[in-house]
Design a protein around this motif. Structure first.
Motif, short mmCIF file in Angstrom:
data_model
loop_
_atom_site.label_atom_id
_atom_site.label_comp_id
_atom_site.label_asym_id
_atom_site.label_seq_id
_atom_site.Cartn_x
_atom_site.Cartn_y
_atom_site.Cartn_z
N LEU A 16 0.83 -1.20 0.00
CA LEU A 16 0.00 0.00 0.00
C LEU A 16 0.87 1.25 0.00
CD1 LEU A 16 -2.72 1.41 0.17
CD2 LEU A 16 -2.70 1.07 2.65
N SER A 17 1.94 1.23 0.77
CA SER A 17 2.87 2.36 0.81
C SER A 17 3.51 2.60 -0.56
CB SER A 17 3.95 2.10 1.86
OG SER A 17 4.90 3.14 1.87
N ALA A 18 3.90 1.49 -1.22
CA ALA A 18 4.51 1.61 -2.55
C ALA A 18 3.49 2.11 -3.57
CB ALA A 18 5.06 0.25 -2.98
N LEU A 19 2.24 1.63 -3.42
CA LEU A 19 1.18 2.02 -4.35
C LEU A 19 0.90 3.52 -4.26
CD1 LEU A 19 -0.89 0.87 -6.39
CD2 LEU A 19 -2.48 0.59 -4.50
N CYS A 22 -1.93 7.48 -10.10
CA CYS A 22 -3.22 6.91 -9.75
C CYS A 22 -3.88 6.26 -10.97
CB CYS A 22 -4.13 8.02 -9.19
SG CYS A 22 -5.72 7.41 -8.59
N HIS A 23 -3.78 4.93 -11.06
CA HIS A 23 -4.43 4.16 -12.11
C HIS A 23 -5.51 3.28 -11.47
CE1 HIS A 23 -0.52 4.45 -14.69
NE2 HIS A 23 -1.20 5.57 -14.65
N SER A 24 -6.74 3.42 -11.89
CA SER A 24 -7.84 2.70 -11.26
C SER A 24 -7.66 1.19 -11.34
CB SER A 24 -9.18 3.10 -11.92
OG SER A 24 -9.15 2.86 -13.31
N GLU A 25 -7.10 0.70 -12.45
CA GLU A 25 -6.92 -0.75 -12.60
C GLU A 25 -5.95 -1.28 -11.55
OE1 GLU A 25 -4.80 -2.25 -16.06
OE2 GLU A 25 -6.34 -3.77 -16.32
N THR A 26 -4.89 -0.54 -11.26
CA THR A 26 -3.91 -0.96 -10.25
C THR A 26 -4.54 -1.03 -8.87
OG1 THR A 26 -2.19 0.13 -11.55
CG2 THR A 26 -1.64 -0.46 -9.28
N TRP A 27 -5.34 -0.02 -8.55
CA TRP A 27 -5.99 0.01 -7.23
C TRP A 27 -7.02 -1.10 -7.09
CZ3 TRP A 27 -4.85 3.37 -3.18
CH2 TRP A 27 -3.88 4.34 -3.47
N ASN A 28 -7.75 -1.39 -8.18
CA ASN A 28 -8.74 -2.48 -8.12
C ASN A 28 -8.07 -3.84 -7.95
OD1 ASN A 28 -10.88 -0.70 -8.44
ND2 ASN A 28 -10.92 -0.90 -10.67
N THR A 29 -6.92 -4.01 -8.59
CA THR A 29 -6.16 -5.26 -8.43
C THR A 29 -5.69 -5.41 -6.99
OG1 THR A 29 -5.39 -5.17 -10.72
CG2 THR A 29 -4.14 -6.55 -9.19
N ILE A 37 -8.89 6.51 1.56
CA ILE A 37 -8.35 7.84 1.86
C ILE A 37 -7.17 8.16 0.94
CG2 ILE A 37 -7.14 9.23 3.59
CD1 ILE A 37 -8.80 7.76 5.73
N ILE A 38 -6.26 7.19 0.80
CA ILE A 38 -5.08 7.40 -0.03
C ILE A 38 -5.48 7.56 -1.50
CG2 ILE A 38 -2.92 6.38 -0.86
CD1 ILE A 38 -2.68 5.01 1.88
N GLU A 39 -6.40 6.71 -1.97
CA GLU A 39 -6.82 6.78 -3.37
C GLU A 39 -7.49 8.12 -3.67
OE1 GLU A 39 -9.22 4.11 -6.69
OE2 GLU A 39 -9.58 3.77 -4.56
#
Length: 265
Positions: free
Chosen positions: A17-20, A25-32, A55-57
């Motif tokens: 999560l820290s690395a992300l 901000c790519h929605s596909e990455t966050w959904n994965t 919060i981070i997103e």
């Protein structure tokens, strides 16, 4: 042993999560990432991570929107500067595509201008690719996606090319096949109620654009359309002026040949 695995998973998730949070901000990455934590956690741990993730997103999205907005204002100002200095059309087209590709973090940005007499569109500016087929591509102005933009004069958003059952637009198919494009936005270029072209920005990952970004893109396209139109008008004025100069020179030459004595005055 189960407790150890749970703590280990929890630490791994926090690390990822820290690395992300450091990446764009790519929605596909966050959904994965969400799918991954749902498979590893449950109960209060899952709820806590989900809260932090949201919060981070949201923060990353606001950061992205702010950067886009600020950069866009700078670009619009730059375009106005180019227009006021009567820049050639090809320079304005290159400026527009290069800058929009940069601020939108897109892989490809292109402008396809409309040839109303032949009912065709042709790519006249391309940023992010050196493909010769794309650089000079022409197709019917009624093709599916581009045709819809031309008919409605509204922005068309395609979040994921691969979810389309029938991708019958030749230009979009070419972008998908040659540049691995997965998502795109097609926006009309309209000036004085006349549609003069289409602006396309495309990315190599699925992407859902926010209403805010679409509004900013619309404003940018309006400025670009004005710049293109002004460049055309100025080029036409130069052609007319050149023709008048040639006519005057021919007329003067005829007078001199018929009346050599006029050279004495």
């Amino acid at each position: 042993m189960m407790l150890y695995n749970g703590i280990s998973d929890y630490k791994d998730i926090l690390h990822e999560l820290s690395a992300l949070a450091e990446k764009p901000c790519h929605s596909e990455t966050w959904n994965t990432f969400r799918s991954m934590i749902h498979a590893k956690l449950s109960g209060n741990s899952l709820e806590m991570i989900e809260t932090s993730l949201s919060i981070i997103e949201d923060t990353k999205k606001r950061e992205h929107d702010l950067k886009f907005s600020t950069k866009t204002l700078e670009i619009i100002q730059q375009i106005n500067t180019e227009v006021s200095s009567l820049a050639p059309l090809d320079k304005i087209l290159k400026l527009s595509t290069d800058r929009l590709r940069t601020i939108s973090k897109a892989n490809i940005a292109l402008i396809a201008q409309i040839d109303a007499s032949e009912k065709m569109i042709q790519v006249t500016a391309l940023s992010g690719s050196t493909d010769e087929v794309l650089q000079n591509f022409r197709q019917s102005a009624t093709a599916r996606i581009c045709g819809t933009v031309i008919q409605t004069e509204k922005i068309y958003v395609l979040p994921d090319v691969e979810l389309e059952k029938i991708l019958s637009d030749p230009l979009i198919s070419l972008l998908h096949r040659k540049e691995n494009i997965r998502s795109l936005i097609c926006a009309p270029l309209v000036v004085n109620k006349e549609l003069i072209g289409i602006f396309i920005i495309a990315k190599d990952y699925p992407n859902h654009s926010s209403p805010f970004l679409l509004d900013v893109l619309s404003t940018y396209c309006n400025q670009t359309a004005i710049a293109i139109n002004n460049a055309r008008l100025y080029a036409n004025e130069l052609r007319v002026s050149s023709m008048h100069k040639e006519l005057f020179q021919e007329a003067l030459k005829g007078i001199q040949e018929s009346s050599p004595s006029c050279l004495l005055f």
